[in-house]
Motif scaffolding. Sequence first.
Motif, PDB file in Angstrom:
ATOM      1  N   PHE A 148      37.699  53.415  39.195  1.00 35.48           N
ATOM      2  CA  PHE A 148      36.992  54.632  38.376  1.00 35.48           C
ATOM      3  C   PHE A 148      37.629  55.669  36.839  1.00 35.48           C
ATOM      4  O   PHE A 148      39.428  55.205  37.163  1.00 35.48           O
ATOM      5  N   SER A 149      36.563  56.073  36.526  1.00 37.37           N
ATOM      6  CA  SER A 149      37.822  56.992  35.047  1.00 37.37           C
ATOM      7  C   SER A 149      37.594  58.665  35.775  1.00 37.37           C
ATOM      8  O   SER A 149      38.780  59.415  35.330  1.00 37.37           O
ATOM      9  N   HIS A 150      37.154  58.331  36.017  1.00 36.43           N
ATOM     10  CA  HIS A 150      36.531  59.948  36.567  1.00 36.43           C
ATOM     11  C   HIS A 150      37.008  60.024  37.969  1.00 36.43           C
ATOM     12  O   HIS A 150      36.546  59.236  38.967  1.00 36.43           O
ATOM     13  N   ILE A 165      30.229  40.578  37.907  1.00 30.47           N
ATOM     14  CA  ILE A 165      30.202  42.100  36.443  1.00 30.47           C
ATOM     15  C   ILE A 165      31.053  42.789  36.961  1.00 30.47           C
ATOM     16  O   ILE A 165      31.885  42.999  36.307  1.00 30.47           O
ATOM     17  N   HIS A 166      31.324  43.074  37.762  1.00 30.90           N
ATOM     18  CA  HIS A 166      32.198  44.454  39.275  1.00 30.90           C
ATOM     19  C   HIS A 166      33.965  43.607  38.472  1.00 30.90           C
ATOM     20  O   HIS A 166      34.436  44.544  38.421  1.00 30.90           O
ATOM     21  N   MET A 167      33.392  42.175  38.127  1.00 34.07           N
ATOM     22  CA  MET A 167      34.941  41.975  38.267  1.00 34.07           C
ATOM     23  C   MET A 167      35.628  42.006  36.770  1.00 34.07           C
ATOM     24  O   MET A 167      36.205  42.687  36.667  1.00 34.07           O
ATOM     25  N   ARG A 200      38.514  52.406  27.900  1.00 35.97           N
ATOM     26  CA  ARG A 200      36.924  51.341  27.444  1.00 35.97           C
ATOM     27  C   ARG A 200      36.627  50.639  27.209  1.00 35.97           C
ATOM     28  O   ARG A 200      37.432  50.646  25.797  1.00 35.97           O
ATOM     29  N   LYS A 201      36.038  49.371  26.978  1.00 34.63           N
ATOM     30  CA  LYS A 201      36.160  48.362  25.914  1.00 34.63           C
ATOM     31  C   LYS A 201      34.837  47.503  26.134  1.00 34.63           C
ATOM     32  O   LYS A 201      33.858  47.872  26.969  1.00 34.63           O
ATOM     33  N   ILE A 202      34.629  46.726  25.096  1.00 39.60           N
ATOM     34  CA  ILE A 202      33.329  46.421  25.192  1.00 39.60           C
ATOM     35  C   ILE A 202      33.581  45.110  25.973  1.00 39.60           C
ATOM     36  O   ILE A 202      34.213  44.254  25.872  1.00 39.60           O
ATOM     37  N   PRO A 251      24.583  44.458  32.727  1.00 37.87           N
ATOM     38  CA  PRO A 251      24.083  43.006  33.779  1.00 37.87           C
ATOM     39  C   PRO A 251      24.286  43.681  34.908  1.00 37.87           C
ATOM     40  O   PRO A 251      23.527  42.853  35.721  1.00 37.87           O
ATOM     41  N   ASN A 252      24.931  44.549  35.860  1.00 36.43           N
ATOM     42  CA  ASN A 252      25.428  44.677  37.276  1.00 36.43           C
ATOM     43  C   ASN A 252      24.162  45.289  37.263  1.00 36.43           C
ATOM     44  O   ASN A 252      23.335  45.642  38.428  1.00 36.43           O
ATOM     45  N   TYR A 253      23.381  46.135  36.591  1.00 36.93           N
ATOM     46  CA  TYR A 253      22.841  46.930  36.663  1.00 36.93           C
ATOM     47  C   TYR A 253      21.661  45.882  37.025  1.00 36.93           C
ATOM     48  O   TYR A 253      20.185  46.172  38.071  1.00 36.93           O
ATOM     49  N   THR A 254      21.397  45.105  36.270  1.00 37.16           N
ATOM     50  CA  THR A 254      20.095  44.154  35.966  1.00 37.16           C
ATOM     51  C   THR A 254      20.279  42.902  37.463  1.00 37.16           C
ATOM     52  O   THR A 254      19.565  43.116  38.026  1.00 37.16           O
ATOM     53  N   TYR A 255      21.346  43.278  37.853  1.00 35.14           N
ATOM     54  CA  TYR A 255      21.905  41.993  38.856  1.00 35.14           C
ATOM     55  C   TYR A 255      21.101  43.083  40.028  1.00 35.14           C
ATOM     56  O   TYR A 255      20.424  42.471  40.924  1.00 35.14           O
ATOM     57  N   GLU A 256      21.991  44.090  40.024  1.00 37.21           N
ATOM     58  CA  GLU A 256      21.473  44.979  41.556  1.00 37.21           C
ATOM     59  C   GLU A 256      19.710  45.265  40.897  1.00 37.21           C
ATOM     60  O   GLU A 256      19.277  44.698  42.490  1.00 37.21           O
ATOM     61  N   VAL A 257      18.843  45.271  40.145  1.00 35.96           N
ATOM     62  CA  VAL A 257      17.209  45.571  40.398  1.00 35.96           C
ATOM     63  C   VAL A 257      17.439  43.767  40.843  1.00 35.96           C
ATOM     64  O   VAL A 257      15.822  44.426  41.925  1.00 35.96           O
ATOM     65  N   GLY A 305      22.281  55.390  28.210  1.00 37.73           N
ATOM     66  CA  GLY A 305      22.757  56.696  28.006  1.00 37.73           C
ATOM     67  C   GLY A 305      24.019  55.605  28.048  1.00 37.73           C
ATOM     68  O   GLY A 305      24.994  55.246  27.160  1.00 37.73           O
ATOM     69  N   LYS A 306      25.015  54.841  28.794  1.00 41.38           N
ATOM     70  CA  LYS A 306      25.404  53.985  28.101  1.00 41.38           C
ATOM     71  C   LYS A 306      25.766  53.029  27.109  1.00 41.38           C
ATOM     72  O   LYS A 306      26.333  53.019  26.517  1.00 41.38           O
ATOM     73  N   HIS A 307      24.760  52.442  27.132  1.00 41.21           N
ATOM     74  CA  HIS A 307      24.367  51.506  25.738  1.00 41.21           C
ATOM     75  C   HIS A 307      24.779  52.245  24.724  1.00 41.21           C
ATOM     76  O   HIS A 307      25.616  51.869  23.659  1.00 41.21           O
TER      77      HIS A 307
HETATM   78  N1  LIG Z   1      20.589  51.502  44.174  1.00 39.49           N
HETATM   79  C1  LIG Z   1      20.497  52.187  43.440  1.00 39.49           C
HETATM   80  O1  LIG Z   1      20.505  52.425  43.375  1.00 39.49           O
HETATM   81  C2  LIG Z   1      21.796  52.083  42.409  1.00 39.49           C
HETATM   82  C3  LIG Z   1      22.152  52.872  41.901  1.00 39.49           C
HETATM   83  C4  LIG Z   1      23.491  52.867  40.989  1.00 39.49           C
HETATM   84  C5  LIG Z   1      24.605  52.354  41.207  1.00 39.49           C
HETATM   85  N2  LIG Z   1      24.837  51.332  41.891  1.00 39.49           N
HETATM   86  C6  LIG Z   1      25.022  49.518  42.106  1.00 39.49           C
HETATM   87  O2  LIG Z   1      26.796  50.701  42.332  1.00 39.49           O
HETATM   88  C7  LIG Z   1      27.014  49.917  40.907  1.00 39.49           C
HETATM   89  C8  LIG Z   1      28.194  50.550  40.580  1.00 39.49           C
HETATM   90  O3  LIG Z   1      27.867  51.417  39.831  1.00 39.49           O
HETATM   91  P1  LIG Z   1      27.865  52.651  38.678  1.00 39.49           P
HETATM   92  O4  LIG Z   1      26.977  52.797  38.100  1.00 39.49           O
HETATM   93  O5  LIG Z   1      29.612  53.085  39.165  1.00 39.49           O
HETATM   94  O6  LIG Z   1      28.204  51.215  37.708  1.00 39.49           O
HETATM   95  P2  LIG Z   1      29.098  50.962  36.150  1.00 39.49           P
HETATM   96  O7  LIG Z   1      29.060  52.313  35.604  1.00 39.49           O
HETATM   97  O8  LIG Z   1      28.741  49.949  35.101  1.00 39.49           O
HETATM   98  O9  LIG Z   1      30.649  51.399  36.181  1.00 39.49           O
HETATM   99  C9  LIG Z   1      31.287  50.314  37.544  1.00 39.49           C
HETATM  100  C10 LIG Z   1      32.816  50.114  37.417  1.00 39.49           C
HETATM  101  O10 LIG Z   1      33.130  49.502  35.550  1.00 39.49           O
HETATM  102  C11 LIG Z   1      33.867  50.788  35.311  1.00 39.49           C
HETATM  103  N3  LIG Z   1      33.482  50.333  33.680  1.00 39.49           N
HETATM  104  C12 LIG Z   1      31.916  50.554  32.945  1.00 39.49           C
HETATM  105  N4  LIG Z   1      32.097  50.482  31.607  1.00 39.49           N
HETATM  106  C13 LIG Z   1      33.121  49.941  31.804  1.00 39.49           C
HETATM  107  C14 LIG Z   1      34.355  49.289  30.545  1.00 39.49           C
HETATM  108  N5  LIG Z   1      33.201  49.347  29.178  1.00 39.49           N
HETATM  109  N6  LIG Z   1      35.246  49.123  30.288  1.00 39.49           N
HETATM  110  C15 LIG Z   1      36.119  49.510  31.330  1.00 39.49           C
HETATM  111  N7  LIG Z   1      35.552  49.531  33.082  1.00 39.49           N
HETATM  112  C16 LIG Z   1      34.168  50.367  32.910  1.00 39.49           C
HETATM  113  C17 LIG Z   1      34.023  51.938  35.536  1.00 39.49           C
HETATM  114  O11 LIG Z   1      34.247  52.535  35.186  1.00 39.49           O
HETATM  115  P3  LIG Z   1      34.266  54.291  35.274  1.00 39.49           P
HETATM  116  O12 LIG Z   1      34.400  54.963  35.753  1.00 39.49           O
HETATM  117  O13 LIG Z   1      34.956  55.051  34.050  1.00 39.49           O
HETATM  118  O14 LIG Z   1      32.390  54.666  34.774  1.00 39.49           O
HETATM  119  C18 LIG Z   1      33.572  51.613  37.298  1.00 39.49           C
HETATM  120  O15 LIG Z   1      34.826  51.631  38.075  1.00 39.49           O
HETATM  121  C19 LIG Z   1      26.312  49.259  40.088  1.00 39.49           C
HETATM  122  O16 LIG Z   1      26.353  48.238  39.239  1.00 39.49           O
HETATM  123  C20 LIG Z   1      25.133  48.670  40.927  1.00 39.49           C
HETATM  124  O17 LIG Z   1      25.688  47.284  42.177  1.00 39.49           O
HETATM  125  C21 LIG Z   1      23.140  51.122  43.095  1.00 39.49           C
END
Ligand SMILES: NC(=O)c1ccc[n+]([C@@H]2O[C@H](COP(=O)([O-])OP(=O)(O)OC[C@H]3O[C@@H](n4cnc5c(N)ncnc54)[C@H](OP(=O)(O)O)[C@@H]3O)[C@@H](O)[C@H]2O)c1
Length: 293
Positions: A136-138, A196-198, A211-213, A231-237, A269-271
């Motif tokens: 996490f960054s924050h 995707i998380h990995m 942060r990178k692309i 895509p992590n959200y796409t897979y989660e849904v 927002g992320k996009h």
């Molecule tokens: N069921 C639900 O309602 C629900 C809702 C939300 C999430 N989730 C689950 O929880 C997971 C995590 O959620 P999230 O919102 O924290 O996901 P996320 O914003 O995609 O972030 C996942 C991790 O990757 C890092 N990251 C994202 N983009 C990056 C980039 N461009 N470069 C480097 N690091 C990057 C994030 O760091 P930062 O700390 O900088 O963001 C965070 O540590 C989701 O993928 C999903 O499986 C479920």
Amino acid sequence: MKHYEVEILDAKTREKLCFLDKVEPQATIAEIKSLFTKTQGKSLKDEDVLQKLPVGTTATLYFRDLGAQISWVTVFLTEYAGPLFIYLLFYFRVPFIYGHKYDFTSSRHTVVHLACTCHSLHYVKRLLETLFVHRFSHGTMPLRNIFKNCTYYWGFAAWMAYYINHPLYTPPTYGAQQVKLALAIFVICQLGNFSIHMALRDLRPAGSKTRKIPYPTKNPFTWLFLLVSCPNYTYEVGSWIGFAIMTQCLPVALFSLVGFTQMTIWAKGKHRSYLKEFRDYPPLRMPIIPFLL
Ligand SMILES: NC(=O)c1ccc[n+]([C@@H]2O[C@H](COP(=O)([O-])OP(=O)(O)OC[C@H]3O[C@@H](n4cnc5c(N)ncnc54)[C@H](OP(=O)(O)O)[C@@H]3O)[C@@H](O)[C@H]2O)c1
């Protein structure tokens, strides 16, 4: 035309936050809010360097108290351990849920046991990812958010578990075929989400906030990065849609819908931030659903 002078005070402390002169009489509250935001200046990041900020040799910085804070790791652990535990209370039919005669009884439907395994493994995966995968960054988030998030996760877990583990629960209409298809969707999406998380973790060296692309890797599950930003959200849904098909339970469908809505807002927002931050951002990508959304 006569202009107005508007004073903005802190609702709690009555302290003056800003003074806007020459506000047009026709100004809407939204416009006044936007003027106020402009006067507040940009918020600073931990990595901002003093020398590079638009200040002279004397810098005035403003401090905003966001209230009590709690670490992200604690937040995620609380949010995810809750549903895991709550679901199991219903699965084991502990007393005072379904009536005395059902205490600690077990369902005769295989799908109920399968659903419990899927639900539990999903949250165990999330807990382990929070501890060992995400970088996490924050560091923190406001304490009050945890109440909101826990109500959402814990509340839905209880509602879903109540119906799925109910003694009068009926298995899905198309029987084993429907369950097998749903299980395949669920497993594929869980593997995708983990992949995707990995991939996101590998973008950021330990201890940094870079942060990178993100781009597809050798792992085929990450190829969805070609078409969407999150895509992590796409897979989660997808996982929750699989779970809804498996259990054929309305609260699960609603949980999927609410989760989808929330993740779409975040993905957009992320996009937008990717497009703003990286000029060479791949143009084919959409926030969460390929070619659509
Ligand atoms: N069921 C639900 O309602 C629900 C809702 C939300 C999430 N989730 C689950 O929880 C997971 C995590 O959620 P999230 O919102 O924290 O996901 P996320 O914003 O995609 O972030 C996942 C991790 O990757 C890092 N990251 C994202 N983009 C990056 C980039 N461009 N470069 C480097 N690091 C990057 C994030 O760091 P930062 O700390 O900088 O963001 C965070 O540590 C989701 O993928 C999903 O499986 C479920």
